[in-house]
Design an enzyme around this catalytic site. Structure first.
Site, PDB file in Angstrom:
ATOM      1  N   PHE A   1       0.902  -1.256   0.102  1.00 40.51           N
ATOM      2  CA  PHE A   1      -0.069  -0.089   0.077  1.00 40.51           C
ATOM      3  C   PHE A   1       0.966   1.119  -0.062  1.00 40.51           C
ATOM      4  O   PHE A   1       1.868   1.444   0.845  1.00 40.51           O
ATOM      5  CB  PHE A   1      -0.875  -0.277   1.249  1.00 40.51           C
ATOM      6  CG  PHE A   1      -1.993   0.786   1.210  1.00 40.51           C
ATOM      7  CD1 PHE A   1      -2.977   0.686   0.366  1.00 40.51           C
ATOM      8  CD2 PHE A   1      -1.915   1.820   2.167  1.00 40.51           C
ATOM      9  CE1 PHE A   1      -4.102   1.555   0.491  1.00 40.51           C
ATOM     10  CE2 PHE A   1      -3.397   2.850   2.389  1.00 40.51           C
ATOM     11  CZ  PHE A   1      -4.135   2.743   1.345  1.00 40.51           C
TER      12      PHE A   1
ATOM     13  N   ASP B   1       1.718  -5.911   7.736  1.00 39.43           N
ATOM     14  CA  ASP B   1       0.630  -5.041   7.919  1.00 39.43           C
ATOM     15  C   ASP B   1      -0.596  -6.158   7.584  1.00 39.43           C
ATOM     16  O   ASP B   1      -0.628  -6.766   6.504  1.00 39.43           O
ATOM     17  CB  ASP B   1       0.761  -4.106   6.842  1.00 39.43           C
ATOM     18  CG  ASP B   1      -0.726  -3.054   7.006  1.00 39.43           C
ATOM     19  OD1 ASP B   1      -1.723  -3.425   7.250  1.00 39.43           O
ATOM     20  OD2 ASP B   1      -0.353  -1.828   6.415  1.00 39.43           O
TER      21      ASP B   1
ATOM     22  N   TYR C   1     -11.263  -0.693  10.196  1.00 39.62           N
ATOM     23  CA  TYR C   1     -12.255  -0.203   9.472  1.00 39.62           C
ATOM     24  C   TYR C   1     -12.785  -0.845   8.051  1.00 39.62           C
ATOM     25  O   TYR C   1     -13.530  -0.762   7.569  1.00 39.62           O
ATOM     26  CB  TYR C   1     -12.441   1.547   8.974  1.00 39.62           C
ATOM     27  CG  TYR C   1     -11.195   2.050   8.474  1.00 39.62           C
ATOM     28  CD1 TYR C   1     -10.891   1.674   7.103  1.00 39.62           C
ATOM     29  CD2 TYR C   1     -10.316   2.587   9.064  1.00 39.62           C
ATOM     30  CE1 TYR C   1      -9.749   2.206   6.566  1.00 39.62           C
ATOM     31  CE2 TYR C   1      -8.978   2.997   8.659  1.00 39.62           C
ATOM     32  CZ  TYR C   1      -8.609   3.118   7.318  1.00 39.62           C
ATOM     33  OH  TYR C   1      -7.820   3.185   6.420  1.00 39.62           O
ATOM     34  N   LYS C   2     -12.003  -1.822   7.994  1.00 40.33           N
ATOM     35  CA  LYS C   2     -12.255  -2.505   6.477  1.00 40.33           C
ATOM     36  C   LYS C   2     -13.121  -4.072   7.010  1.00 40.33           C
ATOM     37  O   LYS C   2     -14.278  -3.782   7.523  1.00 40.33           O
ATOM     38  CB  LYS C   2     -10.800  -3.103   6.081  1.00 40.33           C
ATOM     39  CG  LYS C   2     -10.223  -1.736   5.241  1.00 40.33           C
ATOM     40  CD  LYS C   2      -8.825  -2.045   4.770  1.00 40.33           C
ATOM     41  CE  LYS C   2      -8.159  -0.744   4.442  1.00 40.33           C
ATOM     42  NZ  LYS C   2      -6.977  -0.894   4.304  1.00 40.33           N
TER      43      LYS C   2
ATOM     44  N   ARG D   1     -12.009  -3.770  -8.094  1.00 35.66           N
ATOM     45  CA  ARG D   1     -12.123  -4.624  -6.909  1.00 35.66           C
ATOM     46  C   ARG D   1     -13.357  -4.926  -6.304  1.00 35.66           C
ATOM     47  O   ARG D   1     -14.168  -4.213  -6.144  1.00 35.66           O
ATOM     48  CB  ARG D   1     -11.179  -3.931  -5.695  1.00 35.66           C
ATOM     49  CG  ARG D   1      -9.694  -4.043  -5.924  1.00 35.66           C
ATOM     50  CD  ARG D   1      -9.210  -3.489  -4.800  1.00 35.66           C
ATOM     51  NE  ARG D   1      -9.664  -2.539  -3.848  1.00 35.66           N
ATOM     52  CZ  ARG D   1      -9.154  -2.174  -2.752  1.00 35.66           C
ATOM     53  NH1 ARG D   1      -8.285  -2.761  -2.185  1.00 35.66           N
ATOM     54  NH2 ARG D   1      -9.811  -1.091  -2.205  1.00 35.66           N
TER      55      ARG D   1
HETATM   56  C1  LIG Z   1      -6.078   0.595   4.571  1.00 37.31           C
HETATM   57  C2  LIG Z   1      -4.752   0.412   4.725  1.00 37.31           C
HETATM   58  C3  LIG Z   1      -4.169   1.393   5.337  1.00 37.31           C
HETATM   59  C4  LIG Z   1      -4.668   2.461   5.936  1.00 37.31           C
HETATM   60  O1  LIG Z   1      -3.876   3.350   6.633  1.00 37.31           O
HETATM   61  P1  LIG Z   1      -4.479   4.373   7.352  1.00 37.31           P
HETATM   62  O2  LIG Z   1      -3.288   5.259   8.089  1.00 37.31           O
HETATM   63  O3  LIG Z   1      -5.397   3.975   8.545  1.00 37.31           O
HETATM   64  O4  LIG Z   1      -5.170   5.476   6.604  1.00 37.31           O
HETATM   65  C5  LIG Z   1      -2.482   1.199   5.394  1.00 37.31           C
HETATM   66  N1  LIG Z   1      -2.092   0.084   4.941  1.00 37.31           N
HETATM   67  C6  LIG Z   1      -2.658  -1.010   4.247  1.00 37.31           C
HETATM   68  C7  LIG Z   1      -1.915  -2.124   3.763  1.00 37.31           C
HETATM   69  C8  LIG Z   1      -4.174  -0.444   4.172  1.00 37.31           C
HETATM   70  O5  LIG Z   1      -4.547  -1.720   3.485  1.00 37.31           O
END
Ligand SMILES: *Cc1c(COP(=O)(O)O)cnc(C)c1O
Length: 427
Positions: free
Chosen positions: A129, A208, A233-234, A387
């Protein structure tokens, strides 16, 4: 997995046999004709959360005021961490719920690099990400540009080969920092194997878990993982911008020091000492006051996942993603789509990417088509990935059938041509 035919009645039969079907009633579903396939970006609102937050605002904040900090708020990061621990295979004193994933990643990455002073390489991959990669780049800058970041390549843009992983991790590596399930292709690493490779090289391993927690069984302790972060939040349905979590293996807690020495990381925050003395335990990875209203939304959402059981959720997610791929093979691949996720179940998480050169306009047509067409919300990730997030707590087989049928019609009848290629702010 074999499916007999593409008829809607098969989807309905699969829904009728689904032992988790009743969990859909746990969620607020305000538009019955909306097919929501974006629970991997923002999970739905649990009904019990809506009720609880009303009480939290009125009673805990409105009536109890400052007294609420002593009536449970202050320990929320460790208490929620303990609640979350079983979902990631950790001990209850190894997890905190606090801050954003990006912030937690920053804290743990700096702590890890400082614990490996002689080593200068960080290993990540081209699937990570972007926020994670930016954080690592910023950490390198902050620490005086002594480190460099090596990204494991992908040959097919869908998977990462074991050979490429082995080639990247060596005895110069301080930290291996990877996202367990990739946000675009849903490629999933073998956590145990990769952690072992990192350790054999003498590096620390940071996972992560944002795209796997709550939908893939996770065993951080069994895999001997050092550090982890993830999002709530996912698939954990804790609400927009809900606090994230971090994990630090128990025996590393006293050795590692994160760089933001806020008062809640101190051994006695309310002693108001002038010099920082870090807490001896997981609390040293805290920073400052936590957003209590958002914090309170985490627990009811966790309860639902724990009740359903991640093993059962994974089983249903596999069946549903297999069904989705079956329909895509039958209907969409002949129309110019290609599969952007691994076919092998063990190599993927719970969303499926379908790629098409007109992916962006197809996504807009899915979201914006007027009734009587069903509305479908997937999301789009450049350059061409649509997706489709399968959230086994509330996604039905019938919805998957209807969504793929709608994609077929949009492409067959060129309906996407009515939509603009201009990008919206959030895709
Ligand atoms: C959704 C997601 C994030 C989100 O980061 P925030 O700091 O909470 O906005 C980070 N890393 C990955 C791999 C994600 O999928």
């Amino acid at each position: 997995m074999e499916f007999a035919h593409t008829g809607l009645n098969l989807a309905q039969e699969l829904d009728a046999q689904d032992e988790l079907a009743s969990f859909r009633d746990e969620f607020v579903i305000s538009e019955p004709n909306l097919i929501y396939l974006d629970g991997n970006s923002l999970g739905r609102l649990p009904r019990r959360t809506a009720d609880l937050l009303r009480r939290v605002v009125e009673a805990e904040w409105g009536e109890r005021l400052i007294r609420s900090w002593n009536e449970g708020w202050i320990h929320a990061p460790t208490e929620l961490g303990a609640r979350l621990a079983p979902l990631i295979g950790a001990q209850s004193d190894e997890v905190l719920v606090t801050e954003a994933t990006s912030v937690n990643l920053f804290k743990l990455a700096v702590a890890a690099l400082q614990a490996r002073p002689g080593r200068r390489k960080i290993v990540s991959d081209v699937f990570n990400f972007p926020s994670d990669l930016y954080i690592l780049q910023g950490v390198i800058d902050l620490l005086g540009c002594r480190h460099w970041l090596e990204l494991i390549p992908s040959i097919d843009s869908i998977t990462i080969s074991p050979q490429s992983i082995e080639a990247a991790i060596d005895d110069e590596t301080a930290l291996v920092c990877l996202t367990h399930v990739a946000f675009k292709s849903a490629f999933m690493y073998d956590m145990e194997r990769v952690t072992q490779l990192a350790h054999e090289a003498g590096a620390l391993m940071l996972w992560d878990l944002s795209h796997s927690v709550g939908v893939v069984p996770l065993e951080l302790n069994l895999c001997d993982a050092d550090l982890a972060v993830g999002c709530t939040y996912k698939y954990l349905n804790s609400g927009p911008g809900a606090p994230a979590f971090l994990f630090v293996r128990r025996d590393l807690q006293a050795q590692l020091l994160q760089p933001i020495w806020g008062w809640f990381a101190a051994s006695a925050p309310f002693a108001f000492e002038l010099d920082f003395d870090p807490a001896p335990d997981i609390s040293r990875f805290r920073v400052g006051s936590i957003p209590m209203l958002s914090m309170r939304a985490v627990e009811p959402a966790l309860e639902i996942i724990l009740q359903a059981g991640v093993e059962r959720l994974r089983k249903k997610s596999i069946m549903q993603t297999e069904y989705l791929i079956y329909l895509a093979d039958e209907w969409l691949l002949p129309l110019g789509f290609s599969l952007g996720s691994p076919r092998q179940v063990a190599l993927r998480g719970s969303h499926i990417s379908l790629r098409h050169p007109e992916g962006y306009r197809i996504t807009r047509a899915l979201i914006e088509s007027p009734p009587p067409a069903v509305k479908v919300i997937p999301d789009f990730r450049a350059p061409d990935n649509i997706r489709l997030g399968v959230t086994p707590l509330y996604t039905t087989f019938t919805e998957i059938h209807q969504a793929l049928d709608r994609m077929r019609i949009i492409v067959q009848d060129n309906l996407y041509e009515q939509y603009s290629e201009d990008w919206l702010a959030v895709t």
